[in-house]
Design a protein around this motif. Structure first.
Motif, PDB file in Angstrom:
ATOM      1  N   GLN A 106      24.588  43.599  48.416  1.00 38.49           N
ATOM      2  CA  GLN A 106      24.391  43.830  46.986  1.00 38.49           C
ATOM      3  C   GLN A 106      23.963  42.526  46.310  1.00 38.49           C
ATOM      4  O   GLN A 106      24.239  41.436  46.821  1.00 38.49           O
ATOM      5  N   ASN A 446      36.814  43.588  47.217  1.00 39.41           N
ATOM      6  CA  ASN A 446      35.807  43.420  46.156  1.00 39.41           C
ATOM      7  C   ASN A 446      34.370  43.562  46.637  1.00 39.41           C
ATOM      8  O   ASN A 446      33.487  42.827  46.208  1.00 39.41           O
ATOM      9  N   THR A 447      34.170  44.550  47.518  1.00 43.14           N
ATOM     10  CA  THR A 447      32.786  44.814  47.904  1.00 43.14           C
ATOM     11  C   THR A 447      32.046  45.277  46.662  1.00 43.14           C
ATOM     12  O   THR A 447      32.629  45.939  45.806  1.00 43.14           O
ATOM     13  N   HIS A 448      30.792  44.918  46.515  1.00 42.30           N
ATOM     14  CA  HIS A 448      29.919  45.237  45.358  1.00 42.30           C
ATOM     15  C   HIS A 448      30.368  44.526  44.090  1.00 42.30           C
ATOM     16  O   HIS A 448      29.866  44.837  43.004  1.00 42.30           O
ATOM     17  N   SER A 449      31.280  43.595  44.182  1.00 43.86           N
ATOM     18  CA  SER A 449      31.810  42.975  42.974  1.00 43.86           C
ATOM     19  C   SER A 449      31.837  41.459  43.143  1.00 43.86           C
ATOM     20  O   SER A 449      31.355  40.912  44.134  1.00 43.86           O
ATOM     21  N   GLN A 450      32.402  40.783  42.129  1.00 41.20           N
ATOM     22  CA  GLN A 450      32.511  39.335  42.198  1.00 41.20           C
ATOM     23  C   GLN A 450      33.569  38.944  43.244  1.00 41.20           C
ATOM     24  O   GLN A 450      34.549  39.650  43.448  1.00 41.20           O
TER      25      GLN A 450
END
Lengths: 478, 478
Positions: A106, A446-450
């Motif tokens: 991502q 926190n995949t896809h996140s900060q």
């Protein structure tokens, strides 16, 4: 349970190679394989080549499959990264396992709120931070390290292994479906079992095997009010503004309780079955822990079963953002001329992608007509994929359960999940083989996140689980 | 009318210096004095110093006034660019004219859709393109060039001249009001007339003098649903999403006809007076031409008088964009954790800034309460300024009218405008002097938008108009 001798030796070898495994992950994370941004396409292709080189060194026969061009929203074409197909062993006496993973990631920038550079692996408190550490470069490397470990301890690889690694997963797996169909009677011909190695466990403690996923439809809703941005003082009060209409349309999509207002969407959702609530009630999941982990201001459901039902077997809609409006910091008193709202719907079993897409387009045009006085709109369709559900009573699942128990010393939870992987549906439809989805990362990664991270323990255990899985599958009757 | 001899000589000198004037503007445009972005603060200060150097060369006594620190939204402090005060001449027999202009510009990047680099002046078809060419670096340079022209033709400067140039106009003129109050009995003591040199004409053909402006309130509406962005597959259906609540709140602000739904806002708007429609009907303005110029998909009003009323004497609300959501191109299936909607209201005569701010905050909290199930919200106030209206029958306005006629050979339109300049209200309140707003740029100059430009003819005429205005004011009885 007793762990077979070969695995005991292998697990010890894995433990001794921790630093080297982390260094390999560092190299992989540093490659900015962001599939959604055309400026990083070269890096995405580099990531495929980097993996291919490592597989060749392990003795795999590797082919990089050209899957054609991507048509961008502005009409130009861009070469897609190749799909990597790799094969090791073709002993007809052995079973053949095919493992899927993805090499793209991502988008991430430090400006999104990361504590450190997303593309520089940072080790802190038993965790490694970096984009792709958990989704999905860490798990992919675990697959490579598992095969390597069998070789290094001079043990026979218990099964024939095939890998299919793509680099467009975060952008709708463009071109992959056609490739799988094309390879049905070649690459997939002798495959007995398929393992999709991507995704996260539900919580932090109990590992999970996933037997169902939601599908996915991404939408672009563009509203245009002028040929270029206008000064809001001079023109405010004179022109119909695109943002006014866009927020009206976006607000018409979902209500405060998370229920979609596009009522047609629900017509194909299977009514709740009597046994479902019982199954869900048994799963190791704590709503308060979950709320704390995501640090949610407010949950839509405080009841465990309701929350799981609404993330796994009911559709949801998220508004991701707006392109073309003023999104930087500071004040800019502009009337944006052309704005694109982005949202996606997670689909469930029995919903057809095309039906959902048609319902959304019809609904938005109806809402616009109801409003009466409108600017131009255009609804475009992005990435999509149907939902997937497998039979978890299959022996293949039991083998994977045993593999996890041999590493973690506890039983895995058999769960569904809210995320989407269109590749699973395609693999199921085309090969007809039983598929499991092994979730090697943790629910708080926190995949896809900060600040995406991978617990180093999970990263090490991932390699062991894959090795044990290959062993357990070899023990099954075909 | 007959143009006085000194002006005829001066106009000829101006015509002969076109290339040099354009080169000066090129230098000014190249300085990225974007006041709203802290990373360009050094350039904003540089622009003030650049102008100060040129004024000193013309013999002005220059002071750079420290107006303190700006408190940023994250709580840190940043030095404000100084305000430039300049004085040339203190002959008590002459009248003293004070001219205001600004040296900062709106944000601009080529990615916004500019055809060329916004900070590199490009000449094409009798126009010069670049950020600030029309708003307000071109007009400010016209003021400098006008004074210089009197000197170069060896003519006596007909009035004492004072300049007040700020560099925070596009960010709410922070600190300027306090400075003007502080300088009331010093810099402003002997000022007879004030001219605000900023803004655009209504159309493309008839120059305009502005006697009324709308005010301005900028708002930040922040909604938070988690401590960091979440994966929409895993968490969609579980958490109350910030974007869902934000689009609901933004959609509650204004209806499809451009009417504000914050009903309290209208309580202080003066009802339409019988003579107003007659005045507006006479103004040289063509709705179809206007629509073509902005290339609007749809106008809110197709009647000329209604359109002018709604841009000049009724409030309007524009939604500028959302900070913190996914605004880049491509797909990112994220649930943004913290999003800030930005909008502003243009205020009219008799509306108080504080009342409007209070009404908006109260309204948003009421709408949130009505919704019942919400995330955290915070409403912050940005730049603001009251509306302004002057008496256009004052002799000062007649002098400016004569100045324009001597250059353009047609009569200027006396108009109101939809934009805002809080400095005008402050100057009027503190000095009590009659103020005109000279709009030297054209209605199609795209100020605050992509491809901002200045017609070279207007740029040249601007210098002549300022020179003629200084002459005409010198002829007035005090």
């Amino acid at each position: 349970m007793t762990v077979p001798g070969v695995l005991n030796v292998l697990f010890k070898y894995v433990d001794e190679n921790k630093s080297r495994y982390i260094e390999n992950l560092r190299e992989a994370v540093a490659i900015r394989s962001i599939s959604s941004l055309e400026e990083w396409r070269d890096e995405t292709i580099k990531m495929v080549n980097w993996t291919a080189d490592r597989l060749r060194k392990l003795g795999f026969q590797v082919s990089l499959e050209n899957i054609g061009m991507q048509v961008l929203s502005n009409g130009t074409k861009l070469q897609l990264p190749p799909v990597l197909l790799a094969t090791l062993g073709n002993d007809p006496k052995k079973k053949t396992v095919c493992i899927y993973g993805h090499l793209d990631v991502q988008q991430a920038t430090i400006g999104d709120g990361w504590d450190t550079d997303p593309f520089e692996l940072v080790e802190r408190n038993g965790k490694v931070y970096g984009r792709g550490s958990a989704d999905d470069k860490g798990p992919v490397l675990s697959c490579l390290h598992a095969v390597e470990a069998f070789q290094k301890i001079n043990a026979d690889l218990p099964v024939n292994v095939k890998f299919i690694f793509e680099a467009m997963e975060e952008s709708g797996s463009i071109g992959l479906g056609e490739l799988i169909a094309r390879e049905k009677d070649r690459f997939f011909q002798n495959v007995d079992y398929i393992c999709v190695c991507d995704g996260s466990s539900l919580g932090k403690d109990v590992p999970c095997i996933v037997y169902g996923l939601r599908g996915f439809c991404f939408f672009y809703l563009t509203v245009e009010c002028a040929s270029q941005d206008l000064h809001s003082g001079i023109h405010g009060g004179a022109v119909c503004e695109a943002m006014t209409d866009l927020v009206y349309l976006l607000d018409s999509l979902v209500d405060k309780d998370g229920k979609l207002l596009i009522t047609d969407i629900y017509k194909d959702v299977i009514p709740l079955q009597p046994e479902e609530e019982t199954i869900y009630a048994k799963i190791d999941f704590n709503v308060e822990d979950y709320s704390r982990t995501v640090n949610a201001t407010k949950l839509l459901h405080n009841d465990k079963v309701k929350l799981l039902l609404n993330t796994w077997r009911y559709p949801s809609l998220s508004i991701h953002g707006i392109e073309g409006a003023h999104s930087e910091s500071g004040e800019k008193s502009v009337i944006p001329a052309k704005v694109t709202g982005k949202f996606s719907i997670r689909l469930v079993e029995n919903q057809k992608v095309e039906d959902v897409q048609a319902s959304v387009i019809k609904y938005l045009h109806k809402k616009l007509e109801e409003r009466g006085r409108a600017t131009k709109i255009k609804v475009s369709i992005g990435g999509s994929g149907a939902a997937w559900k497998e039979n978890p009573n299959h022996p293949h699942y039991s083998a994977a359960m045993r593999a996890i128990t041999s590493v973690y010393k506890i039983d895995a939870d058999l769960i569904r999940a809210g995320g989407s992987m269109s590749v699973i549906t395609t693999l199921q439809q085309i090969t007809g083989k039983n598929i499991i989805n092994l979730a090697l990362s943790s629910g708080d990664d926190n995949t896809h996140s900060q600040n995406e991270k991978m617990n180093i323990e999970n990263y090490m255990n991932g390699t062991k689980v894959i090795a044990a899985y290959l062993y357990e599958v070899s023990q099954l009757n075909k």
